[in-house]
Each structure stands twice: as C-alpha cells, then as structure tokens.
Design a protein around this motif. Structure first.
Motif, mmCIF file in Angstrom:
data_model
loop_
_atom_site.group_PDB
_atom_site.id
_atom_site.type_symbol
_atom_site.label_atom_id
_atom_site.label_comp_id
_atom_site.label_asym_id
_atom_site.label_seq_id
_atom_site.Cartn_x
_atom_site.Cartn_y
_atom_site.Cartn_z
ATOM 1 N N TRP A 2 -0.048 0.327 0.416
ATOM 2 C CA TRP A 2 -1.350 0.709 0.091
ATOM 3 C C TRP A 2 -1.874 -0.676 -1.647
ATOM 4 C CZ3 TRP A 2 -5.235 2.342 2.029
ATOM 5 C CH2 TRP A 2 -5.564 3.423 2.879
ATOM 6 N N THR A 3 -0.646 -1.144 -1.758
ATOM 7 C CA THR A 3 -0.854 -1.810 -3.314
ATOM 8 C C THR A 3 -1.234 -3.103 -2.388
ATOM 9 O OG1 THR A 3 0.815 -0.906 -4.314
ATOM 10 C CG2 THR A 3 0.625 -2.731 -5.055
ATOM 11 N N TYR A 4 -0.356 -3.081 -1.160
ATOM 12 C CA TYR A 4 -0.426 -4.590 -0.623
ATOM 13 C C TYR A 4 -1.968 -4.999 -0.090
ATOM 14 C CZ TYR A 4 0.347 -8.629 2.240
ATOM 15 O OH TYR A 4 0.713 -10.114 3.163
ATOM 16 N N VAL A 5 -2.759 -3.577 0.632
ATOM 17 C CA VAL A 5 -4.319 -3.718 1.006
ATOM 18 C C VAL A 5 -4.870 -4.051 -0.062
ATOM 19 C CG1 VAL A 5 -5.702 -2.276 2.037
ATOM 20 C CG2 VAL A 5 -3.370 -2.196 2.642
ATOM 21 N N ILE A 6 -4.545 -3.588 -1.035
ATOM 22 C CA ILE A 6 -5.444 -3.074 -2.749
ATOM 23 C C ILE A 6 -5.635 -5.288 -3.318
ATOM 24 C CG2 ILE A 6 -5.459 -2.995 -5.051
ATOM 25 C CD1 ILE A 6 -4.722 0.138 -4.347
ATOM 26 N N GLY A 7 -4.561 -5.406 -2.959
ATOM 27 C CA GLY A 7 -4.209 -6.669 -3.292
ATOM 28 C C GLY A 7 -4.730 -7.519 -2.501
ATOM 29 N N SER A 8 -4.541 -7.174 -1.414
ATOM 30 C CA SER A 8 -5.461 -7.935 -0.316
ATOM 31 C C SER A 8 -7.173 -8.071 -0.113
ATOM 32 C CB SER A 8 -5.044 -8.112 1.513
ATOM 33 O OG SER A 8 -3.816 -7.811 1.134
ATOM 34 N N GLU A 146 -1.420 -7.237 -7.576
ATOM 35 C CA GLU A 146 -0.349 -6.082 -7.151
ATOM 36 C C GLU A 146 0.469 -5.976 -8.817
ATOM 37 O OE1 GLU A 146 2.459 -8.177 -4.297
ATOM 38 O OE2 GLU A 146 0.553 -8.186 -3.387
ATOM 39 N N PHE A 147 0.038 -7.198 -9.325
ATOM 40 C CA PHE A 147 1.974 -6.460 -10.809
ATOM 41 C C PHE A 147 1.466 -5.146 -11.364
ATOM 42 C CE2 PHE A 147 2.633 -6.531 -14.877
ATOM 43 C CZ PHE A 147 4.275 -7.180 -15.103
ATOM 44 N N PHE A 148 0.633 -4.852 -11.594
ATOM 45 C CA PHE A 148 -0.305 -3.465 -12.114
ATOM 46 C C PHE A 148 -0.178 -2.397 -11.311
ATOM 47 C CE2 PHE A 148 -2.175 -7.013 -15.363
ATOM 48 C CZ PHE A 148 -1.161 -6.738 -16.623
ATOM 49 N N VAL A 149 -0.614 -2.887 -9.890
ATOM 50 C CA VAL A 149 -0.670 -1.521 -9.160
ATOM 51 C C VAL A 149 0.894 -0.922 -9.068
ATOM 52 C CG1 VAL A 149 -0.773 -1.351 -6.770
ATOM 53 C CG2 VAL A 149 -2.942 -1.775 -8.607
ATOM 54 N N THR A 150 1.069 -2.179 -8.866
ATOM 55 C CA THR A 150 3.295 -2.218 -8.208
ATOM 56 C C THR A 150 3.886 -0.752 -9.716
ATOM 57 O OG1 THR A 150 3.089 -3.770 -7.301
ATOM 58 C CG2 THR A 150 5.338 -2.491 -7.984
ATOM 59 N N ALA A 151 2.912 -1.712 -10.547
ATOM 60 C CA ALA A 151 3.532 -1.052 -11.660
ATOM 61 C C ALA A 151 3.545 0.489 -12.024
ATOM 62 C CB ALA A 151 3.212 -1.836 -13.398
ATOM 63 N N ARG A 152 2.630 1.011 -11.791
ATOM 64 C CA ARG A 152 2.044 2.222 -11.911
ATOM 65 C C ARG A 152 2.613 2.982 -10.804
ATOM 66 N NH1 ARG A 152 -3.924 2.783 -14.845
ATOM 67 N NH2 ARG A 152 -3.549 2.169 -15.993
#
Length: 864
Positions: A2-8, A146-152
């Motif tokens: 989901w992180t990849y989809v959100i970033g894309s 991606e940085f902030f979503v991945t961090a969470r």
C-alpha cells in the motif's frame, strides 16, 4: 504494497495535474501519452520492485519465521530491526536517485519514440516540460510520501521484532543511518522550493513568449528581459529565504537538541547535576521542563536509596529508629520526625525515640490521636493546622513547650499487608507539606519497612540463636555440625566432654582429620549419608578418646537440607552410653538383653513392688548333697559352674529373668518385669530345653568318667508380687507369693512322681503353643482346700526312651478318665496297651505295680 501504491498515486496525480495545466496536450497527444505510459511504467517499476524486495528481505524472512511459530535467532532479529529502522531512508534514496530520474527520462524518451513511430506530434518544449515535471515535482512528491508513510507503517513490525531480542547486536549498531533535521530541511529547500522555483521562473518567461507569439507579436530578448529579470529575482529571493530559514531552523533545533542530548548522556553516565534552563518557547521548552523534573526525581530517588543503603547496615533496632527519624526529617526538610511502632501485646503505639524530646518513650492507644487515626484507617493524613483538628492531642506540646504547626503522617505497611506503625513528620521548614512530600515519604516509608523488618528479623534470629545455644549447652548429647565441605563448624560442650577434646582441636578441621584410625568409622558413616541422603544411625560403637579411653556411643548422622532441598552440611548427634552399657552388661547376667534394654528404657518406676501375672520356674539337682560328699571340696563348684553355664543360657535365650541361685537350685521368672504374650509357653519350653541340654552335658560327663546329673523342674503360673525386697543397704529384685511356693513344691514333687518336669494347672491353661503334657495327679497344696491337677511336660522325651510317645499319652489320658469313672477293667486295658512298649512310666516302676493298683481299685498303691 500500500505504501508503494500511495506513493505512485501521488506522483501520477501531480504529473497529470501539471501537464494538464501547462503543456497544452491535444486529445491525440493525451491518448498517445497514455499508450506510451503503458509501456514505460513497467520499464522502471520492475527494477524498482526488485530494489524494494532486496531492502525488505531481512525483515520478511524473520517475520515469516515468526508466522510459522518458530523463534528466530537474536542476531537475525537485530539485523531485521536495523533494516526496518533504515527502510524509510532507503525508500527516499531509491525514489530520489533511481525511480524519479528513471521515470522522467523514460517518459521523455517514450515521447520522442512516439513522434517517430506513431506521429504523436509532441513538441520539444512539451517533451522537456514532461521530463522536468516528473523529475522536479512528481519525484519529490513520491519520495516524501514513501518516507513518511513507510516510517509509520513499519512501527508495528519493529515492535513485534523487539519481542525476540533485548538489544541490537554491536555489528549492526554501526549500520543505523541517522537522518538529521538539517538534511530534511535542505532537501525541502532544494527539491521542493529552489528547483521548482527555477523551473517556474523559466516556465513563466517561456509562457509569456508563447502568449506574445500567439498574439502576433514577435518579442525580442530585450522586450522579455524585464519579465525575465523580475522572475529570476523573485525566484532568487524565495530560494535564498527558504535556504536561510532552513539552515537557521535546523541550527536552532540542533542546538537545543544538542543540549538535551548532552544532558541525557551525562545522566546515562550517572551525572545527575544537570538543570536545563529555558532558552526558547517552542516544544523544547516543554522537553527541558520534563527533563528537569525527571532528573530531580532521579536525584530524590538516589537520595532515598543512599539513605536506605546507609540504614540497611544497621541491625540494632533502637539505633535504627534513631537514624530513621533523623533521615526522614532531613529528606522532607522537616523540623522533626516521630516513628511509632505497634505493640501487639498492649495494643498501643509507642515511640522509643522521639527526636528533639527529652522523654525516651511515648505511648498512646492505637486508635487515639493523629497517629492512631492513620494506623486504624491506613490512610495518609496531611494536616496544615493540627490545633483545629479534634484528633490532635495538645498535651504533648504543652509538656514539652513545642508547637506543632503541620503534620504529615503515613502508615507503615509490611510485605504481609499488616500495619506495623506510623511515620509522623512535623513542621516543614519551608511552607507546608505537599503532594510531592507525600510521594517522597511514601517511597522512603517502603524502605523504612524493609529496614525495620530486617532489624526485627535480626533481633528474632539473635534471640533464636541464644535460645538454641542454650539448648545445646544444656543437652547431655554431643552435637557437632559440619559444612558442605565436611569441616567442623560447631561442637557443643557435651560433645567436647564426650570426646575429651578442646574446642580448638575440632573447629575448622575436616572430619577425616578429627576422626582417624580406629575412629575412621565416623567419616565412613558420613560418606554413606552423603551418598544416600538419608539419616544413618550407628548403635553401641566404640569411640577412642583421650590416650587410652574408650567411650561407648550411639551416633546419629543427619544431612542438613536447606529450603531448596540441597544439602548444606551435616549434623552429628553423639549419645554417651558408656555407663549404660556397663549397667546393661551387669543386668545381662541376670536376664535377657532384651529385658535389660526394656528396663533401661522404662526407668526405675518398673522396679517398684506390684502385683503381676507371671510364670515361675524352679529347677534342682537330684541328690546333690550325696554327690558333693563323694566329689570332695572343689569338684562340686566346678560341676555347678559347668551346669549353671548351660542352664542360664537356656533361661536367658527364652526371655526369662534369672532371679537367683539357691545352692544347686535355679529360680527363673517369666513375664517379669514385663508381661509377655507367651510367658507360660516360654517357661515350659525352657524346662524341656534344660532336659535336652542336660542329656548332652551328661554324655560329655560320662565320656570324661564323671557322674551324670539329674534334675527336677517345677513350673507354676499366677499372681506374684514383684519388686525390690531387702534393706536400704542391700536389695534384691525378686518375686514372692503362693505361685512361687507352688513352683518350688512342684519341683520337689518331680522326685516323688519320678518325672523331669511338673507344671501346675494354671500354667497348663495359659499354654498357647502345642505342647505334649499328661495329667499326673490331683495335688492338694499347702494353704489350698481344693486339690489342683498337675501335669508332666514331655516334649523333652525322645522316641528312643519312649516309643510311640504321643499314642501312649493319649491311651494314658483315656485310662485316667476311665479309672476316675471306676471303669477299672477298661482302664486296665488302656494302661496295659500304654505300657506295652515302655520300660517305666511315671511312679509305676513296672507293669506289675500298675496292674495291682488298678486291680485293687486304687487300694494297693505302690511305695515311692
């Protein structure tokens, strides 16, 4: 995923938004651009996914183990945690340096190919615009997302991994990548502000030129210069301002963070002398205040621990109470403190030490006053004006001249949940007692409870020690304790006396060194105890003490087991039975060892005079006077010693008590001093055995040319008086009474009836074992009106002497019955058949006498 989809999605939305606003795509170009994107997106997405899988592989492999129910190794978990913590930064780098540039170049390249292959009609400025839009806007947008979503998103996985390790492996510690705030602000300045502003400035000049051309105006460079300069100036000012703001913000934050980090490192190293003064009003002001409160609490905690440590070594209760009240006053900044303890015996609260007061003790009922209320309710009381509180007793202040202005009282609760006292602090020097003071006193009271219980425990242990030492000093048994290495720890006075040793000769020595040679059986006993883990008892052992002395002892070796069921040493209990053994040895000459042991165990009370059921045995040598005259002076004594040696063994081996020797006669008691279940059986068994032993003795005497010995034995059972008889100078333990007289007369009657053993009717009735007897006669004993039946014991007779003995006794008994029924003819038939195989029978010396007696109806009785 989901992180990849959100970033894309964020990157695509920004790209299409900007293209739609400024790149003037026709419908055909939009269609061609979407077709090109369909081929271009997989080209940079697939390598991107490969890089992502490499980044998360250490994490996913460990999580897969956890999902399968396996426990991963701490090393793998440590590596996974470090990779998870670095994952947001890796995502940022991947997007910034691979994903964004790849997407921009491939999109621009795809548009060039589209112009050649399908005549898309993209202008060069459109191709360049798309490329720069993706690189300058879409790529930073995706990187930030991606940085902030991945961090969470990675936080739950990290918490799950921490359950399998306590710390990060030192090999992985250096792989952690810190992303300081300065770097984040610089990235925002450059990629979110500076480069987009430059692009915006250039785009504005280009768009202005496009508008002028569309209006039919051919703009020269000089014409566009004012717009160009103004746009460049605005962009430059914004870029410089953003950069300066980022640097200054990062510097200020870093400076505050550095102060906090330095102070925290100091605290980590044990330095609590840090106090961060406020230098700003931002979030760090709250952090500084929290840090100061934390360090202040730590300093108070350390102070309490230092006081507790200082008090922990004091085990004298009175001294401890004195130190406690001083320490409590110092801790709370109070004028004085009083520590009340509860006295269970009197139901009072008392203070052995009252700080600042001359009196040594205060006692109050446990339900009176402020202290009594706190003790009863178990609730802390903070009173700002005690004189207005009706529970406050003003008499103490009046008697001492002291004025109580404020009170903080707290119950002392031990680990069992019992209230054991009250701590009462008076008159805080600076203001009133606060909630913080209550917290301090609560923490210190917990330590006070431990110190008080330790002191009380020490006092109890000391009392117990003194009590045990008193027991060891007073006991007559020797007690020796050993440690786990078999060294002697303690030996009481009795042990030293028994072993005739000084304490210095035993304490600290190994058991094998203290007991050597003929005493080595002691350490051997210890080895058996250690191997079996069970108690060992050695009875009537010889302990060589002094130079030549020998002590007879009973020794018990016991393992010492602690609460964990582990052996921590051994204990030896030594009972000196030297004098008892001498007594037993003497008594064994008169009675069996078992009876001697019983007498020693029961004590003197069994030797008093009492009525008791017993069986009495008398034996006598026939014609001893005639034999003595023929033997001379010495031979009779030798004969008696030889005879008594055999007969005494027979008596003692069957539980009899040898009462006395009366010349050549022996008197033995059965059922004295302790009644048994088979006393009569034992007496008859002894009589028969005496005859068996006598026959063997006579065979030996005949072989030596000596005259044989003949005896008679009489046995009677009944109530006798047993006890010590005599004077204060000489006493004798014996039995007297009619039963004794009867036994003596029966022994004399054996000569008259010509038999070996006679027993009375009462003895016959008490027999429980199968015994061959025959009724001899009805005998009137002196002092008795009715005659009693007497019987011959015949188990000592052999088949050689009396063939068909059992059948003969049966016929004889039947003949006696018929004779008493006056059936003389049938009686004679029984007697004839009885005597047919016997040479002699009872008083009848031959068949002629028997026949004559029966034929005359008992009138012609033969002479003795």
């Amino acid at each position: 995923m989901w992180t990849y989809v959100i970033g894309s999605a964020a990157a695509v939305a920004v790209t299409f938004f900007l293209i739609g606003l400024g790149l003037e795509f026709t419908l055909q170009q939009w269609i061609h651009f979407l077709i090109i994107a369909t081929f271009v997106i997989p080209c940079y997405t697939l390598p991107d996914i490969y890089l992502i899988s490499r980044h998360i592989r250490p994490i996913s492999s460990v999580l897969a183990q956890v999902d399968r129910g396996e426990r991963p190794s701490p090393y793998d978990v440590s590596r996974a945690i470090v990779r998870a913590l670095n994952l947001p930064y890796f995502s940022f780098l991947r997007v910034t340096f691979f994903h964004g540039p790849s997407a921009a170049l491939m999109a621009g390249g795809g548009m060039v190919v589209g112009n050649s292959v399908i005549d898309s009609g993209f202008a060069w400025w459109q191709i360049i615009g798309v490329t720069l839009n993706i690189f300058l806007f879409a790529s930073p947008t995706r990187a930030i997302a991606e940085f902030f979503v991945t961090a969470r998103k990675i936080v739950p996985e990290i918490q799950q991994l921490w359950a399998y390790t306590d710390e990060i492996d030192p090999k992985h510690q250096g792989q952690l990548i810190a992303v300081p705030l300065r770097s984040k602000l610089l990235y925002l300045s450059v990629f979110v502000n500076m480069l987009p502003l430059l692009f915006l400035a250039g785009s504005m000049v280009f768009k202005t030129d496009r508008v002028l051309v569309a209006a039919g105006i051919s703009a020269q460079l000089e014409t566009l210069m004012p717009v160009t300069l103004y746009a460049a100036g605005v962009a430059l000012v914004c870029m410089v301002g953003t950069l300066v703001m980022s640097v200054l913000t990062a510097s200020e934050v870093s400076r505050s963070a550095a102060r906090l980090a330095e102070a925290m490192r100091g605290v980590e190293q044990g330095d609590l002398n840090h106090d961060l003064r406020l230098s700003s009003t931002d979030e760090y002001a709250a952090l500084f205040r929290g840090f100061n409160l934390m360090v202040g609490s730590l300093r108070e905690e350390v102070r309490i621990l230092q006081l507790s440590h200082a008090l922990a070594g004091e085990l004298n209760l009175d001294k401890l109470l004195t130190r406690l009240v001083h320490a409590t006053s110092e801790l709370l900044g109070a004028d004085r403190c009083t520590l009340f303890l509860y006295d269970r015996k009197t139901g009072e609260l008392f203070s052995r030490i009252a700080e600042g007061l001359e009196i040594k003790e205060i006692r109050i009922p446990s339900d009176r006053g402020i202290a009594g209320a706190v003790f009863t309710t178990r609730k802390t009381e903070s009173i700002t004006d005690p004189y207005k509180d009706p529970r406050f007793n003003q008499d103490v202040d009046r008697s001492t001249g002291y004025r109580t202005e404020s009170i903080l009282a707290m119950p002392i609760i031990n680990k069992a949940g019992d209230c054991i006292g009250v701590t009462e602090v008076l008159n805080k020097k600076a203001g009133r007692f606060t909630a913080k003071d209550e917290t301090r006193l609560g923490a210190f009271t917990a330590q006070i409870t431990i110190a008080l219980e330790n002191a009380k425990l020490f006092e109890d242990v000391l009392n117990e020690k003194n009590y045990n030492e008193g027991i060891l000093r007073s006991t007559t048994d020797g007690i020796v304790t050993l440690d786990a290495t078999d060294k002697i720890l303690t030996a009481n006075d009795a042990a030293l006396k028994i072993m005739k040793r000084d304490r210095s000769e035993l304490i600290g020595k190994a058991l094998t060194d203290a007991f050597t040679g003929q005493n080595s059986w002691v350490p051997n006993t210890l080895e058996r105890v250690k191997q079996s883990g069970k108690r060992e008892i050695a009875v009537e052992m010889e302990l060589h003490v002094g130079e030549r002395d020998i002590a007879s002892v009973n020794l018990a070796m016991n393992p010492l087991i602690d609460i964990n069921e582990e052996q921590i040493g051994s204990m030896i209990v030594v009972e000196d039975i030297t004098s008892e053994k001498r007594i037993r040895s003497t008594m064994a000459r008169y009675m069996s060892p078992e009876i001697a042991d019983q007498l020693l165990a029961e004590g003197e009370q069994v030797l008093g005079g009492k009525d008791q059921q017993a069986s009495i045995l008398f034996s006598d040598i026939r014609s001893f006077t005639t034999m003595s005259e023929s033997l001379g002076a010495r031979d009779p004594v030798a004969m008696l010693n030889e005879y008594f040696e055999q007969m005494v063994d027979v008596v003692l081996s069957h539980g009899g008590v040898l009462d006395k020797f009366i010349g050549d006669a022996v008197m033995a008691l059965f059922g004295v001093p302790f009644k048994g279940e088979h006393d009569a059986d034992d007496a008859v068994r002894v009589a028969n055995t005496m005859w068996v032993v006598l026959r063997q003795l006579n065979r030996e005497r005949r072989a030596q040319g000596k005259a044989p010995i003949a005896i008679g034995v009489g046995i009677a059972s009944g109530i006798v008086v047993v006890g010590n008889i005599g004077s204060t100078k000489r006493m004798e333990y014996t039995a007297i009474g009619d039963t004794v007289n009867l036994a003596s007369r029966l022994e004399g009657a054996t000569k008259y009836y010509g038999v070996g053993v006679l027993l009375g009717e009462s003895t016959k009735q008490e027999l429980t074992a199968k015994t061959l007897v025959r009724e001899m006669d009805l005998l009137r004993v002196k002092g008795k009106h009715e005659p009693v039946a007497i019987y011959e014991a015949m188990d000592h007779l052999t088949e050689e002497e009396f063939p068909n003995l059992t059948r003969g006794v049966e016929l004889y008994s039947e003949g006696i019955r018929l004779y008493r029924d006056r059936a003389f003819k049938h009686a004679m038939d029984c007697f004839k058949e009885t005597l047919s195989g016997w040479q002699t029978f009872g008083v009848f010396k031959n068949q002629g006498d028997c026949v004559s007696f029966v034929a005359t109806g008992g009138k012609n009785k033969p002479a003795n």
